[in-house]
Every structure is written in C-alpha cells, then in structure tokens.
Design a protein around this motif. Structure first.
Motif, PDB file in Angstrom:
ATOM      1  N   UNK B 275       0.417  -1.184   0.597  1.00 26.68           N
ATOM      2  CA  UNK B 275       0.305  -0.161  -0.041  1.00 26.68           C
ATOM      3  C   UNK B 275       0.880   1.231   0.210  1.00 26.68           C
ATOM      4  N   UNK B 276       2.372   0.849   0.792  1.00 24.95           N
ATOM      5  CA  UNK B 276       2.818   2.550   0.548  1.00 24.95           C
ATOM      6  C   UNK B 276       3.300   2.184  -0.563  1.00 24.95           C
ATOM      7  N   UNK B 277       3.948   1.534  -1.575  1.00 16.43           N
ATOM      8  CA  UNK B 277       4.471   1.308  -2.388  1.00 16.43           C
ATOM      9  C   UNK B 277       3.874   2.008  -3.697  1.00 16.43           C
ATOM     10  N   UNK B 278       1.934   1.883  -2.930  1.00 16.01           N
ATOM     11  CA  UNK B 278       1.303   1.825  -4.542  1.00 16.01           C
ATOM     12  C   UNK B 278       1.710   3.592  -4.024  1.00 16.01           C
ATOM     13  N   UNK B 279       1.092   4.105  -2.732  1.00 15.00           N
ATOM     14  CA  UNK B 279       0.866   5.039  -2.486  1.00 15.00           C
ATOM     15  C   UNK B 279       1.412   6.771  -2.030  1.00 15.00           C
ATOM     16  N   UNK B 280       1.915   6.701  -0.716  1.00 12.67           N
ATOM     17  CA  UNK B 280       2.699   7.227  -0.107  1.00 12.67           C
ATOM     18  C   UNK B 280       4.308   7.448  -0.907  1.00 12.67           C
ATOM     19  N   UNK B 281       4.051   5.952  -0.599  1.00 16.53           N
ATOM     20  CA  UNK B 281       5.899   5.944  -1.141  1.00 16.53           C
ATOM     21  C   UNK B 281       5.800   5.308  -3.022  1.00 16.53           C
ATOM     22  N   UNK B 282       5.136   6.514  -3.458  1.00 15.08           N
ATOM     23  CA  UNK B 282       5.320   5.877  -5.056  1.00 15.08           C
ATOM     24  C   UNK B 282       5.915   6.426  -5.774  1.00 15.08           C
ATOM     25  N   UNK B 283       6.261   7.406  -5.700  1.00 13.94           N
ATOM     26  CA  UNK B 283       7.757   8.421  -6.475  1.00 13.94           C
ATOM     27  C   UNK B 283       8.897   8.433  -6.123  1.00 13.94           C
ATOM     28  N   UNK B 284       8.754   7.184  -4.802  1.00  9.46           N
ATOM     29  CA  UNK B 284      10.084   7.578  -3.663  1.00  9.46           C
ATOM     30  C   UNK B 284      11.128   6.221  -5.127  1.00  9.46           C
ATOM     31  N   UNK B 285      12.574   5.803  -4.285  1.00  7.74           N
ATOM     32  CA  UNK B 285      13.103   5.043  -4.737  1.00  7.74           C
ATOM     33  C   UNK B 285      12.810   3.874  -3.713  1.00  7.74           C
ATOM     34  N   UNK B 286      12.793   2.833  -3.907  1.00  2.59           N
ATOM     35  CA  UNK B 286      12.336   1.360  -3.346  1.00  2.59           C
ATOM     36  C   UNK B 286      13.462   0.841  -3.651  1.00  2.59           C
ATOM     37  N   UNK B 287      13.325   0.144  -1.946  1.00  4.10           N
ATOM     38  CA  UNK B 287      14.334  -0.846  -1.823  1.00  4.10           C
ATOM     39  C   UNK B 287      13.955  -1.927  -0.717  1.00  4.10           C
ATOM     40  N   UNK B 288      14.569  -3.583  -1.091  1.00 10.88           N
ATOM     41  CA  UNK B 288      14.516  -4.233  -0.166  1.00 10.88           C
ATOM     42  C   UNK B 288      15.409  -5.038   0.182  1.00 10.88           C
ATOM     43  N   UNK B 289      15.694  -5.998   0.475  1.00 10.74           N
ATOM     44  CA  UNK B 289      16.571  -6.347   1.083  1.00 10.74           C
ATOM     45  C   UNK B 289      16.433  -8.273   1.640  1.00 10.74           C
ATOM     46  N   UNK B 290      15.662  -8.382   2.793  1.00  8.38           N
ATOM     47  CA  UNK B 290      15.087  -9.551   2.433  1.00  8.38           C
ATOM     48  C   UNK B 290      15.074 -10.798   1.486  1.00  8.38           C
ATOM     49  N   UNK B 291      14.493 -10.699   0.388  1.00  9.49           N
ATOM     50  CA  UNK B 291      15.400 -11.413  -0.948  1.00  9.49           C
ATOM     51  C   UNK B 291      16.229 -11.973  -1.150  1.00  9.49           C
ATOM     52  N   UNK B 292      17.348 -11.153  -0.325  1.00  6.20           N
ATOM     53  CA  UNK B 292      18.486 -11.539  -0.577  1.00  6.20           C
ATOM     54  C   UNK B 292      19.427 -12.086   1.146  1.00  6.20           C
ATOM     55  N   UNK B 293      18.700 -11.324   2.373  1.00  5.83           N
ATOM     56  CA  UNK B 293      19.038 -11.741   3.575  1.00  5.83           C
ATOM     57  C   UNK B 293      18.244 -12.147   4.274  1.00  5.83           C
ATOM     58  N   UNK B 294      17.219 -13.151   3.939  1.00  5.60           N
ATOM     59  CA  UNK B 294      15.806 -13.331   4.534  1.00  5.60           C
ATOM     60  C   UNK B 294      15.599 -12.673   5.502  1.00  5.60           C
ATOM     61  N   UNK B 295      14.755 -13.370   6.566  1.00  8.76           N
ATOM     62  CA  UNK B 295      13.869 -11.701   8.023  1.00  8.76           C
ATOM     63  C   UNK B 295      14.760 -13.018   9.352  1.00  8.76           C
ATOM     64  N   UNK B 296      14.404 -11.828   9.960  1.00  9.93           N
ATOM     65  CA  UNK B 296      14.504 -12.266  11.890  1.00  9.93           C
ATOM     66  C   UNK B 296      14.025 -11.452  12.433  1.00  9.93           C
ATOM     67  N   UNK B 297      14.479 -11.361  13.390  1.00 10.69           N
ATOM     68  CA  UNK B 297      13.240 -10.533  14.775  1.00 10.69           C
ATOM     69  C   UNK B 297      14.194  -9.345  14.485  1.00 10.69           C
ATOM     70  N   UNK B 298      15.911  -9.295  14.017  1.00 15.61           N
ATOM     71  CA  UNK B 298      16.327  -8.381  14.221  1.00 15.61           C
ATOM     72  C   UNK B 298      16.989  -7.951  12.539  1.00 15.61           C
ATOM     73  N   UNK B 299      16.686  -8.219  11.765  1.00 13.81           N
ATOM     74  CA  UNK B 299      17.493  -8.250  10.241  1.00 13.81           C
ATOM     75  C   UNK B 299      17.106  -6.294   9.989  1.00 13.81           C
ATOM     76  N   UNK B 300      16.584  -5.452  10.357  1.00 15.76           N
ATOM     77  CA  UNK B 300      16.254  -4.014  10.468  1.00 15.76           C
ATOM     78  C   UNK B 300      18.054  -3.486  10.560  1.00 15.76           C
ATOM     79  N   UNK B 301      18.950  -4.424  11.273  1.00 16.22           N
ATOM     80  CA  UNK B 301      19.909  -4.078  11.713  1.00 16.22           C
ATOM     81  C   UNK B 301      20.677  -4.290   9.706  1.00 16.22           C
TER      82      UNK B 301
END
Lengths: 394, 352
Positions: B275-301
């Motif tokens: 919803x953010x990607x299509x709305x609020x952040x539609x014009x922003x450069x969007x970056x992801x990381x969990x396709x590379x490093x997976x998810x865990x409780x402290x992966x926001x680090x």
C-alpha cells in the motif's frame, strides 16, 4: 523536586497476590518459601518462592477466553498491572501510555511444556512464538490496549531494574509522558534445572549475607510501577520518585561477580551521582543479596568501597520472595517505595552470623524509621549491574 | 543533543558484504538461510570460538569490525537487539533437560542461554564496563536499541556507542517456525521471494553492528536521525504515523529520497508495504533486502547497514531496488519494517 514520579504500582509474588498482602507479609516477617506445588518438576526438594495460583486460577481472575495463549509470565504480569490500574487513577490506560517490561526467560515455560507436542498437536502451536520475551510483553499490552511504545529488556536478573531505568529516561527526555515499567518472570523447569546445574541453589531457605549462606531459592513474581511526567500529575498522590540510576558491566565473567565488585561499585556510584546525592544521604539499601557465596561477598565488597565503614542500614528481601530473576528489580522497587511511604525497614531473614570477610550485618528485625532515600541493587548474568535510587516526594 | 554519526559498520548475513559493490548474490533453495562462513579466527581466538554459539560469534566479530573502522577501542555503551537471543544454547540445555528428565546437567549451555549473552561477551572481550543493554521485542528489538542510543546521547555521558542487532537460528526452535506458518511451506529460491504469493517467509541468521559517535570523522557514513517503534497500528493509521515521524524531524515527504522496506514475501502481511509502495512512496526509490538476507527479528539492523552504505556511496546498488525510480545523490532514507503485522519500526538516516 528531582526525579521521575511514581504514581501507581502492582505486585504479585510468593508473599501475596497484591501489595497489601505483600506489605503485611513483610511487616510480619512471613516469607513465601515452600516446596514447588504448581510447577511440575522432578526437583521436588528445592525450596522456591511460588505464587500459589495455577494458570487456570489466574485465567479465571482475568476472565480470559479458554483458547488464550498467555504464558505464565504474561498471566502474573497482567494480574500485577490490573492492580496498578486500580490505584493509578485511570479506568483504562490512555492510549499514549508506554510499556517497558523486563523478563529473563519470557515464555520458556510453554516451550518446555510443549517441546515434543508441536509436531503432532497443532492446537499447541499458538505457543511457538511464546518462547521469545517480546510475546509475553505483547500479551500483557493487548490486555490493556497498549499499542504504542511496547518493548522488552532481557538482561537476566537486572531486567526489570533496567526497564525502570529506561522508562525514567524516556520520561526525562520527553519521549513519553507516561510509562508502565517493571517485569515478570515465572518459575520454570528450565531455570530451576539451570541454576541447579550451576550448584547455586540452596536446599534450605536462603540466608542472604550470612557467613554460612549456601545458595539462593528461585522465585516468581510480576511487579510494575507507573511513571508520569510532571505535567500529568496534578493532584495525584506521588508514591515516591526515581531519582537515580546507573548500569555498568562487571566485564569479569559470564556468570560470576568479580572479587572487588567492580560492576556493582560503578553502578551504585553512577546512581548516586545521577541523583545528585552524597553516599551519606542514602538511608537504606535494598541489596541484591541472593544468598550465593559469590554474589553476597562481591556486593558487600562494593558496598564497603562506596560507603567505607559507615554502610547504611541494608537488607535483602530475597529470603521472603525467592530470587525472582528478571522481576526482582521491580519487586524490590516496590518494597523500597513501601519503605519510604510507611517509614519502615523490612528485615533480612535467616541471618545468623556476619561474613568473615566483611563483617557486615544487615537489618534482621522489622523497624520503624524515617526513610527518605533508598538504594536498590540488581545484578545479573553477563556482568549486568544496575542500581536505582528511590526518594520520598517532598 | 549532539548529532549522532555512524562511523563504523559491519554485517554478517547470508550475503557477503561485497554484494553492495559486486552485485553477485548468493542464492538459496531452502527457507532457512545460514549466514555465510566468515573468517572468525581473524578477530577471535580459536579457543574462545569453540565455546561460542553463532549469535555470539557473529555479534562479537561485527562489533570488532565496526569499532576498528571507527577507530574506537572502548565504546561508552554496548546496546544489542535480539528478538530470539541465544537459541542454540537454550535448545541444547532444554533438550538435555527433557531427555534426561531433569537429570545431571552441564551448566555450560544454561550459562550461555540468557538473552544478554552476546552483549555480555562483547563487554568481556573489550573489557567495556559501560552501560550494557539487551532488547528483545520481536522485530522491534534493534529499533529499541537505537532508541536507547538516542537517550544515551541526550544525556551526553558518552561519545561512542556500539549498537547492533543479532539473531541466530537453531535446529528445533527455528524448525517450529515452519509448523506455525512463519516459514513458507514449499521451498523457494530466495530471489523469488517477492513473487512467491504464499504465506510465510524465509528465515535467516544475521548480525549487523555499528559505532555511533557524537563526532564525525573520516570514516563517517551518515547521520542517524531518529527511530520510532509502534507495537500495533491499523493500516489506515500507518501513513499518519509516518508523517508524524517525519514532521517531528522537520522533514516533509518530499525530502525522503529512498525508502528501505522490510517486505518479506508473506502474502498475509506484505500489503502493509505494498500500500505504501503504490501510495505514499510511489515516487520514491524503493529498496528491499529480505530477498537477499531473509527475515529475522533483528534484520532491520541489516537495513541500517544498507542505508549507511547507500548514503556513503551516494548511489543505490541495483540488486536491492524494488522499483525503477532513480535517485541521484540520496540524502534522506527512511527504513520501515514490521513482522506479522506487529512491532513496526521507523528509522531515519541522513547524509552528513
């Protein structure tokens, strides 16, 4: 007036299911140490400080649905905060109330109960996430509709003392106007066997600071206090103030405390400095005093380093409640506040003879005495040392 | 309060740190991703290493690297976020206890099972006697460590703080996360994560640590501006929470150049991001990381590591990009992450 105001509190422990009961026990020297009955363990001969309410008793009191997924730490935590709510002046906590909870083991009671069940019994899988401390905190938060800043500190036996410290700093910085802080830890086979493997559990009632002490008794408890910013208080009764705090690391050993009590010494020094007090202005010390050979000596050495030959009146209340691990700092924060409000000192039970090394003698009988400033110590594994200072509101 | 500069960074994850430069990803065809092998011996004595669980190894290694880069030997405080803590030792002690029916047990794994073992071991290694804290709030654990960082710098007692996030996996406990639907049922290739269309995610082990300082130096990456945690928020209120967070930092939405999103391919909860990607952040450069490093409780680090890299290098590595919007010379980066619709975190970084 310096310090952050305390405007509510709630407590469940082996010496009572609420503050009035705990206070009565403290005054009458009535400890809550027994053999385990609610906790199903093979270590039946080790005395513990157990809350004599089963999980289903507490679920009924809280009127939880049958299919709830509350851990025992969440159940006793919710019970304690229910009491806090009743004396905080609110019908429901306002939405912007923060919640910082300390716990050592969170919901490991559910993991040890269902470890072999998850594979074949889908009905227990609701507890898989419950193992991790944040889950217990969230369950308590859900009960009271707390949704904003909700977080958990897990630094072993200083967890809830650190939660109180962080809450006080959040209020001081203006990031929160109101926060519930404290902690909850329940008895588990995991911790009982763990401390037993370390050979630091006593097979008798613990004797903090005694020359013949031979270990601690584990306990369980939940204890929380409410901190509020000056502008919210109005004509509310202030139960006391958190005016000093300090955390330091002993950096000596994962579980043992250093001989010179360095971490404790640093934490106490910082707390006194933060409160802008001199050591001689401390009226009473609620010591960590677990009853182990190592802790009580290290803590005594640290006290002598700070206070020299004039160590203030001190006692450990662990012989009443058992060592309630992550909850201990908050339990003893409430005892410190009770001491201030009622002008009382609660005794260090089971003490017979002073330690040969330091000669320190704790207060062994209940006393009436004006208490304006209390230092409360909580030390944990990982070298984690925390000291808090509570002061009378005047 | 003084500004907070990121002066040293280090991460260990399922990807090499070089991925930012060479864009060559490690691919996995299983849903539990190990951290790649690191030459831990280069910084930790072999005798010590033998006793250490993965979380302690990763945490201590990253700590030393992040401090070295910033030229700091003894930070004033050590703050660690770990949602699940030292699971390997917890599992070991619990298995032994249950198997032996509470028989004679060795204390070693119990001693190392407490959540603050990583922070304690770092303090022990560095002989650091300062403030030492461990936060364990699911996916808001690292964010809480950042919150404590802000409080400590406000107090002006310390000049340098070591802060990080670390989570390890363990055989049984992480395996349980398959049973309750946290991990995807069918194995996928990590690079297909966002297109998987199924519930659950891929779980990993990782650590990322940072030296945060009140003074900038030659190694400074960026400025850490602010952090916020929100335990529970209706999706309809999320936008106003983000706007409040920006305005409290005197920024408008237009000032944000890139957003790092914690999308994890879980069809039940990715709508928070979509919803953010299509709305609020539609014009922003969007970056992801969990396709590379997976998810865990402290992966926001890891996202914090990534944002630091982006702001230092002033470009966004293609392999992390989620859309085609370009961003030259990024200045403000917002990180947004949540897990299972709870424990939302907002982090703001700015070029210095």
């Amino acid at each position: 007036m310096r310090g952050v105001a305390v405007t509510g509190m709630g407590l469940v422990s082996a010496i009572g299911n609420n503050i009035v009961e705990a206070h009565t026990s403290l005054k009458n020297g009535k400890e809550g140490i027994s053999l385990p009955e609610i906790l199903k363990t093979g270590l039946k001969d080790l005395p513990v400080g157990e809350i004599k309410l089963s999980n289903s008793d507490i679920s009924n009191i809280l009127q939880l649905p049958d299919d709830h997924s509350y851990t025992r730490a969440a159940l006793i935590g919710t019970l304690a905060i229910k009491e806090l709510l009743s004396n905080s002046g609110f019908d429901n906590f306002p939405e912007d109330t923060g919640f910082i909870s300390g716990t050592s083991i969170g919901g490991i009671d559910k993991t040890e109960e269902h470890f072999h069940n998850y594979k074949d019994h889908p009905e227990y899988r609701k507890y898989i996430q419950a193992q991790h401390p944040g889950f217990t905190t969230e369950k308590i938060a859900e009960y009271f509709g707390l949704k904003e800043v909700v977080t958990t500190i897990s630094t072993a036996c200083s967890s809830s003392a650190n939660a109180i410290m962080m809450g006080a700093r959040m209020i001081e910085s203006g990031k929160l106007k109101r926060v519930i802080v404290g902690g909850s830890d329940c008895l588990t086979k995991f911790t009982l066997n763990g401390f037993n493997s370390l050979k630091i559990l006593s097979d008798q009632k613990s004797k903090p600071f005694d020359n013949d002490r031979n270990g601690l008794n584990l306990g369980e408890a939940a204890a929380y206090i409410m901190l509020e910013a000056r502008e919210l208080i109005g004509d509310k009764k202030i139960l006391g103030r958190v005016s000093g705090f300090g955390n330091a690391n002993d950096a000596f050993h994962q579980t043992a405390s250093s001989e010179n009590g360095e971490g404790a010494y640093l934490a106490i020094s910082q707390a006194i400095k933060k409160a802008k007090l001199s050591a001689s202005e401390i009226d009473f010390i609620n010591a960590h005093g677990t009853g182990t050979r190592n802790n009580d000596l290290s803590e005594s050495v640290a006290l002598k380093r700070i206070f020299g030959d004039t160590v203030p009146d001190f006692s450990s209340t662990k012989a009443f409640t058992g060592h309630t691990l992550g909850a201990a700092g908050a339990v003893e924060a409430i005892f410190s506040l009770l001491a201030i409000q009622n002008a009382e000192i609660y005794p260090n039970l089971n003490f017979n003879s002073e330690m040969a090394e330091t000669g320190l003698v704790p207060v062994t009988e209940f006393q009436k005495k004006e208490i304006r400033t209390v230092l409360s110590n909580s030390f944990g594994f990982g070298g984690n040392c925390t000291s808090l200072i509570f002061q009378k509101d005047e | 309060m003084s500004k907070i500069y990121i002066n040293g960074i280090s991460s260990v994850s399922p990807q090499s740190e070089d991925i930012y430069e060479n864009e060559i990803p490690q691919t996995y065809n299983e849903n539990i991703l190990p951290a790649i092998n690191i030459d831990y011996k280069s910084l930790i004595k072999p005798m010590m290493l033998r006793r250490m669980s993965k979380a302690v190894k990763m945490g201590l290694y990253c700590s030393k690297k992040a401090l070295q880069e910033a030229g700091i030997a003894d930070p004033g405080a050590i703050l660690v976020g770990t949602g699940q803590g030292c699971m390997q030792d917890t599992e070991k002690f619990m298995s032994n206890m249950l198997e032996s029916e509470e028989g004679l047990l060795s204390p070693t794994s119990f001693i190392q099972s407490t959540h603050n073992t990583v922070a304690g071991q770092i303090a022990l290694d560095l002989k650091c006697k300062g403030h030492n804290m461990t936060f364990t709030q699911n996916s808001a654990s690292f964010e809480t460590a950042l919150l404590d960082t802000v409080l400590l710098f406000e107090d002006e007692q310390v000049q340098n703080i070591l802060v990080g996030g670390v989570d390890e996996t363990s055989e049984e406990f992480t395996g349980f996360q398959k049973l309750d639907g946290q991990i995807k049922e069918a194995s996928i290739n990590n690079l297909d994560l966002f297109a998987s269309g199924t519930s659950g995610t891929i779980i990993s082990e990782s650590a990322a640590f940072f030296t945060l300082s009140s003074e900038k130096n030659d190694s400074t990456y960026a400025e850490f501006k602010d952090v916020q945690i929100i335990n529970k928020v209706e999706k309809s209120d999320l936008i106003s929470k983000i706007e409040e967070f920006l305005s409290r930092n005197k920024l408008r939405l237009a000032d944000i150049d890139a957003v790092i999103l914690g999308r994890n391919g879980d069809s039940r909860f990715d709508h928070y991001y979509e919803d953010l990607q299509q709305g609020l952040f539609a014009e922003k450069c969007q970056v992801g990381f969990k396709h590379l490093v997976g998810d865990n409780n402290s992966v926001s680090s890891y996202a914090f590591w990534l944002a630091s890299k982006i702001l230092k290098e002033k470009r966004i590595s293609q392999i992390f990009k989620l859309n085609a919007v370009n961003c030259n010379a990024p200045r403000n980066i917002l990180i947004y992450n949540q897990y299972l619709g709870r424990n939302h975190g907002l982090i703001l970084l700015q070029s210095h």
